[in-house]
Design an enzyme around this catalytic site. Sequence first.
Site, PDB file in Angstrom:
ATOM      1  N   SER A 164      38.350  34.286  52.815  1.00  0.00           N
ATOM      2  CA  SER A 164      39.784  34.516  52.900  1.00  0.00           C
ATOM      3  C   SER A 164      40.074  35.981  53.203  1.00  0.00           C
ATOM      4  CB  SER A 164      40.411  34.142  51.553  1.00  0.00           C
ATOM      5  OG  SER A 164      41.721  34.641  51.459  1.00  0.00           O
ATOM      6  N   TYR A 166      40.241  34.556  41.689  1.00  0.00           N
ATOM      7  CA  TYR A 166      40.088  33.728  42.899  1.00  0.00           C
ATOM      8  C   TYR A 166      39.448  34.562  44.010  1.00  0.00           C
ATOM      9  CZ  TYR A 166      41.302  31.787  47.440  1.00  0.00           C
ATOM     10  OH  TYR A 166      41.238  31.360  48.748  1.00  0.00           O
ATOM     11  N   LYS A 195      35.567  34.553  46.198  1.00  0.00           N
ATOM     12  CA  LYS A 195      35.305  34.642  47.652  1.00  0.00           C
ATOM     13  C   LYS A 195      34.338  35.786  47.934  1.00  0.00           C
ATOM     14  CE  LYS A 195      37.870  31.236  48.902  1.00  0.00           C
ATOM     15  NZ  LYS A 195      37.153  29.968  49.132  1.00  0.00           N
TER      16      LYS A 195
HETATM   17  P1  NAD Z   1      42.712  22.426  49.143  1.00  0.00           P
HETATM   18  O1  NAD Z   1      42.862  22.600  47.673  1.00  0.00           O
HETATM   19  O2  NAD Z   1      43.705  21.599  49.852  1.00  0.00           O
HETATM   20  O3  NAD Z   1      41.241  21.868  49.469  1.00  0.00           O
HETATM   21  C1  NAD Z   1      40.136  22.122  48.661  1.00  0.00           C
HETATM   22  C2  NAD Z   1      39.492  20.790  48.330  1.00  0.00           C
HETATM   23  O4  NAD Z   1      38.335  20.991  47.513  1.00  0.00           O
HETATM   24  C3  NAD Z   1      40.421  19.861  47.539  1.00  0.00           C
HETATM   25  O5  NAD Z   1      40.493  18.643  48.229  1.00  0.00           O
HETATM   26  C4  NAD Z   1      39.747  19.712  46.185  1.00  0.00           C
HETATM   27  O6  NAD Z   1      39.960  18.439  45.622  1.00  0.00           O
HETATM   28  C5  NAD Z   1      38.295  19.983  46.526  1.00  0.00           C
HETATM   29  N1  NAD Z   1      37.472  20.523  45.433  1.00  0.00           N
HETATM   30  C6  NAD Z   1      37.727  21.596  44.643  1.00  0.00           C
HETATM   31  N2  NAD Z   1      36.719  21.787  43.785  1.00  0.00           N
HETATM   32  C7  NAD Z   1      35.793  20.825  44.045  1.00  0.00           C
HETATM   33  C8  NAD Z   1      34.514  20.499  43.481  1.00  0.00           C
HETATM   34  N3  NAD Z   1      33.997  21.203  42.470  1.00  0.00           N
HETATM   35  N4  NAD Z   1      33.852  19.444  43.974  1.00  0.00           N
HETATM   36  C9  NAD Z   1      34.358  18.713  45.003  1.00  0.00           C
HETATM   37  N5  NAD Z   1      35.557  18.973  45.563  1.00  0.00           N
HETATM   38  C10 NAD Z   1      36.259  20.007  45.086  1.00  0.00           C
HETATM   39  O7  NAD Z   1      42.639  23.889  49.787  1.00  0.00           O
HETATM   40  P2  NAD Z   1      42.679  24.336  51.308  1.00  0.00           P
HETATM   41  O8  NAD Z   1      43.932  25.072  51.530  1.00  0.00           O
HETATM   42  O9  NAD Z   1      42.342  23.199  52.192  1.00  0.00           O
HETATM   43  O10 NAD Z   1      41.511  25.407  51.294  1.00  0.00           O
HETATM   44  C11 NAD Z   1      40.180  25.089  51.640  1.00  0.00           C
HETATM   45  C12 NAD Z   1      39.302  26.307  51.412  1.00  0.00           C
HETATM   46  O11 NAD Z   1      39.812  27.399  52.162  1.00  0.00           O
HETATM   47  C13 NAD Z   1      39.268  26.784  49.956  1.00  0.00           C
HETATM   48  O12 NAD Z   1      37.973  27.251  49.664  1.00  0.00           O
HETATM   49  C14 NAD Z   1      40.246  27.940  49.948  1.00  0.00           C
HETATM   50  O13 NAD Z   1      39.955  28.886  48.941  1.00  0.00           O
HETATM   51  C15 NAD Z   1      40.038  28.525  51.337  1.00  0.00           C
HETATM   52  N6  NAD Z   1      41.197  29.274  51.826  1.00  0.00           N
HETATM   53  C16 NAD Z   1      42.416  28.680  51.855  1.00  0.00           C
HETATM   54  C17 NAD Z   1      43.534  29.400  52.297  1.00  0.00           C
HETATM   55  C18 NAD Z   1      44.899  28.776  52.316  1.00  0.00           C
HETATM   56  O14 NAD Z   1      45.885  29.496  52.410  1.00  0.00           O
HETATM   57  N7  NAD Z   1      45.046  27.464  52.259  1.00  0.00           N
HETATM   58  C19 NAD Z   1      43.367  30.733  52.708  1.00  0.00           C
HETATM   59  C20 NAD Z   1      42.098  31.298  52.672  1.00  0.00           C
HETATM   60  C21 NAD Z   1      41.014  30.570  52.238  1.00  0.00           C
HETATM   61  C1  UD1 Z   2      48.200  34.359  48.843  1.00  0.00           C
HETATM   62  C2  UD1 Z   2      47.204  34.899  47.833  1.00  0.00           C
HETATM   63  C3  UD1 Z   2      45.846  35.072  48.503  1.00  0.00           C
HETATM   64  C4  UD1 Z   2      45.386  33.746  49.108  1.00  0.00           C
HETATM   65  C5  UD1 Z   2      46.453  33.222  50.069  1.00  0.00           C
HETATM   66  C6  UD1 Z   2      46.123  31.863  50.606  1.00  0.00           C
HETATM   67  C7  UD1 Z   2      48.439  36.204  46.153  1.00  0.00           C
HETATM   68  C8  UD1 Z   2      48.718  37.565  45.632  1.00  0.00           C
HETATM   69  N1  UD1 Z   2      47.702  36.157  47.293  1.00  0.00           N
HETATM   70  O1  UD1 Z   2      48.267  35.253  49.927  1.00  0.00           O
HETATM   71  O2  UD1 Z   2      44.891  35.511  47.563  1.00  0.00           O
HETATM   72  O3  UD1 Z   2      44.171  33.908  49.820  1.00  0.00           O
HETATM   73  O4  UD1 Z   2      47.717  33.130  49.367  1.00  0.00           O
HETATM   74  O5  UD1 Z   2      46.119  30.902  49.598  1.00  0.00           O
HETATM   75  O6  UD1 Z   2      48.849  35.198  45.584  1.00  0.00           O
HETATM   76  N2  UD1 Z   2      56.347  34.821  49.356  1.00  0.00           N
HETATM   77  C9  UD1 Z   2      57.639  34.818  48.930  1.00  0.00           C
HETATM   78  N3  UD1 Z   2      58.069  33.781  48.137  1.00  0.00           N
HETATM   79  C10 UD1 Z   2      57.253  32.754  47.759  1.00  0.00           C
HETATM   80  C11 UD1 Z   2      55.917  32.776  48.209  1.00  0.00           C
HETATM   81  C12 UD1 Z   2      55.495  33.829  48.993  1.00  0.00           C
HETATM   82  O7  UD1 Z   2      58.408  35.727  49.244  1.00  0.00           O
HETATM   83  O8  UD1 Z   2      57.697  31.845  47.024  1.00  0.00           O
HETATM   84  C13 UD1 Z   2      55.887  35.920  50.236  1.00  0.00           C
HETATM   85  C14 UD1 Z   2      54.750  36.744  49.655  1.00  0.00           C
HETATM   86  O9  UD1 Z   2      55.227  37.789  48.869  1.00  0.00           O
HETATM   87  C15 UD1 Z   2      54.038  37.207  50.944  1.00  0.00           C
HETATM   88  C16 UD1 Z   2      54.276  36.050  51.926  1.00  0.00           C
HETATM   89  O10 UD1 Z   2      55.404  35.335  51.425  1.00  0.00           O
HETATM   90  O11 UD1 Z   2      54.651  38.360  51.456  1.00  0.00           O
HETATM   91  C17 UD1 Z   2      53.089  35.106  52.040  1.00  0.00           C
HETATM   92  O12 UD1 Z   2      52.734  34.668  50.736  1.00  0.00           O
HETATM   93  P1  UD1 Z   2      51.615  33.553  50.485  1.00  0.00           P
HETATM   94  O13 UD1 Z   2      51.908  32.365  51.328  1.00  0.00           O
HETATM   95  O14 UD1 Z   2      51.514  33.332  49.007  1.00  0.00           O
HETATM   96  O15 UD1 Z   2      50.285  34.213  51.057  1.00  0.00           O
HETATM   97  P2  UD1 Z   2      49.587  35.606  50.693  1.00  0.00           P
HETATM   98  O16 UD1 Z   2      50.423  36.427  49.826  1.00  0.00           O
HETATM   99  O17 UD1 Z   2      49.146  36.212  51.975  1.00  0.00           O
END
Ligand code: NAD
Ligand code: UD1
Length: 349
Positions: free
Chosen positions: A130, A154, A158
Site C-alpha cells: 500500500s 495496519y 505492510k
Molecule cells: P477486502 O477486505 O475487501 O479483501 C480482503 C479479503 O481477505 C477479504 O475477502 C477477507 O475476507 C480476506 N481475508 C482476510 N484475512 C484472511 C485470512 N486470514 N484468511 C483468508 N482470507 C482472509 O480488502 P481489499 O480492499 O480488497 O484489499 C485487498 C488487499 O489490498 C489487502 O491486503 C489490503 O490491505 C490491500 N490494500 C487495499 C487498499 C484499499 O484501499 N482497498 C489499499 C492498499 C492496499
Molecule cells: C487510508 C488509510 C491508509 C490505507 C488506505 C486504503 C488512514 C490514515 N489511512 O488512506 O492506511 O492504506 O486508506 O485503505 O486511515 N476522507 C474524508 N472523509 C471520510 C473519509 C476520508 O474527508 O469520511 C478524506 C481523508 O482525510 C483523505 C481522503 O478522504 O484526505 C482519502 O481518504 P481514504 O479513502 O480513507 O484514504 P487514505 O487516507 O489515502
Amino acid sequence: MAAQSILVTGGAGYIGSHTVLQLLSGGYKAVVVDNLDNASAVALDRVKELAADAAKNLVFHRVDLRDKPALEKIFAQTKFDAVIHFAGLKAVGESVQKPLLYFNNNLTGTITLLEVMAAHGCKNLVFSSSATVYGWPKEVPCTEEFPLSAANPYGRTKLFIEEICRDVHRADSEWKIILLRYFNPVGAHPSGHIGEDPRGIPNNLMPYVQQVAVGRRPHLTVFGNDYKTKDGTGVRDYIHVVDLADGHIAALRKLSDPKIGCEVYNLGTGKGTSVLEMVTAFEKASGKKIPLVMAGRRPGDAEIVYASTEKAEKELNWKAKFGIEEMCRDQWNWASKNPYGYESQDGAK
Ligand code: NAD
Ligand code: UD1
C-alpha cells in the site's frame, strides 16, 4: 500452452473479486482462498455470472490462511504457477485498537502462505502492499525509492511483509516476488454487479460518499480543510479498481521475466485529486447532492499523496486507463444497483 493456475488469497474481497474476473477473462484458472471475514460469497457468484463460460475455471475454498493443513491440502490438489496474495485485514482504526489481531492475521497468514508455497515449490508471488508505506511523503510524486514508514499497525504489517519478502528472496533466489503498492482504489466493475461492500461504517472516502448518496448516511464529514492544497482538503491518487486488477495481470506476466527478483511497483494514476473534487465528480455522476460537514484533520492522514507511475509503465507495461469520471460513474452504477451491497438481493442489512 496450458492455462496458468493462480491461487488468489482474499479473492472474494473488493480488489480480489475484480482481479479474479480479469484473470478468468484473460484465460487463467483461479483458485480462491478466503475466510469471508470481510467478504460475501455472493461476490464470487457474481464473478461467475460475469465470466460466463470461463466460470468453470474458478474454484473457491472457504479457508483461513493460518489454517496450514487446509492450505497444504489445496496446494496438494493443484500445482500453482503463482499466488496473488490479497488476504488481510485493512481497517486502520481497528488496527490501532487491536494490533495483535492485525499482526496475527496479516503476518501469520503471510508466513504460513510462504511456508506452504516453498514446500510445494511455488515461488512466484504478487503481494498487495500500500501507498501507506510512504507515510507523509516529503515530496510528490512518490517513487518506489522513497523512505518507508508506518503510522499504525495496519501500515506496519505492510512494511513487515515487504521486508519478509525481501529476506525470503535474499535467502533463496528462486523466489520471484512483486510487491504492488496500491494508491486509492475506487469504483467498481462497469457492469455494476461487483463492487466494494464494506462492513459497518466505511473508513474510506468513496464508500462513505456512496452510502450518503443512497440515503444510508446523512452527510460526509470532510477531515480537514486547512491543508496546503488547491482547496484545503487532502489530495490522493484515486485509481479505478479495474485498472488496478489489470495491474496484477501485468505483474503476473512480469514474473516470467528471468531477471525479476523481489521488485516493487506503484499502482496509481499519477494524478492528485482533492476530497472536494472527488465529491463534485461523484455528484455529477450520480445526480445526488452530498451534504458536507467540515471537521478537523484525521490523525495519521497525509496532506498530498500521489504516485510516480514511471516504473510500472516502463517495466510492467501497464498504465491506468480510467479517470475520476469513470471511477465515479462505475461507483454510482454499483451503488444504485446494490444500495446495501451484496445483501441487497436478500433485503437490507
Ligand atoms: P477486502 O477486505 O475487501 O479483501 C480482503 C479479503 O481477505 C477479504 O475477502 C477477507 O475476507 C480476506 N481475508 C482476510 N484475512 C484472511 C485470512 N486470514 N484468511 C483468508 N482470507 C482472509 O480488502 P481489499 O480492499 O480488497 O484489499 C485487498 C488487499 O489490498 C489487502 O491486503 C489490503 O490491505 C490491500 N490494500 C487495499 C487498499 C484499499 O484501499 N482497498 C489499499 C492498499 C492496499
Ligand atoms: C487510508 C488509510 C491508509 C490505507 C488506505 C486504503 C488512514 C490514515 N489511512 O488512506 O492506511 O492504506 O486508506 O485503505 O486511515 N476522507 C474524508 N472523509 C471520510 C473519509 C476520508 O474527508 O469520511 C478524506 C481523508 O482525510 C483523505 C481522503 O478522504 O484526505 C482519502 O481518504 P481514504 O479513502 O480513507 O484514504 P487514505 O487516507 O489515502
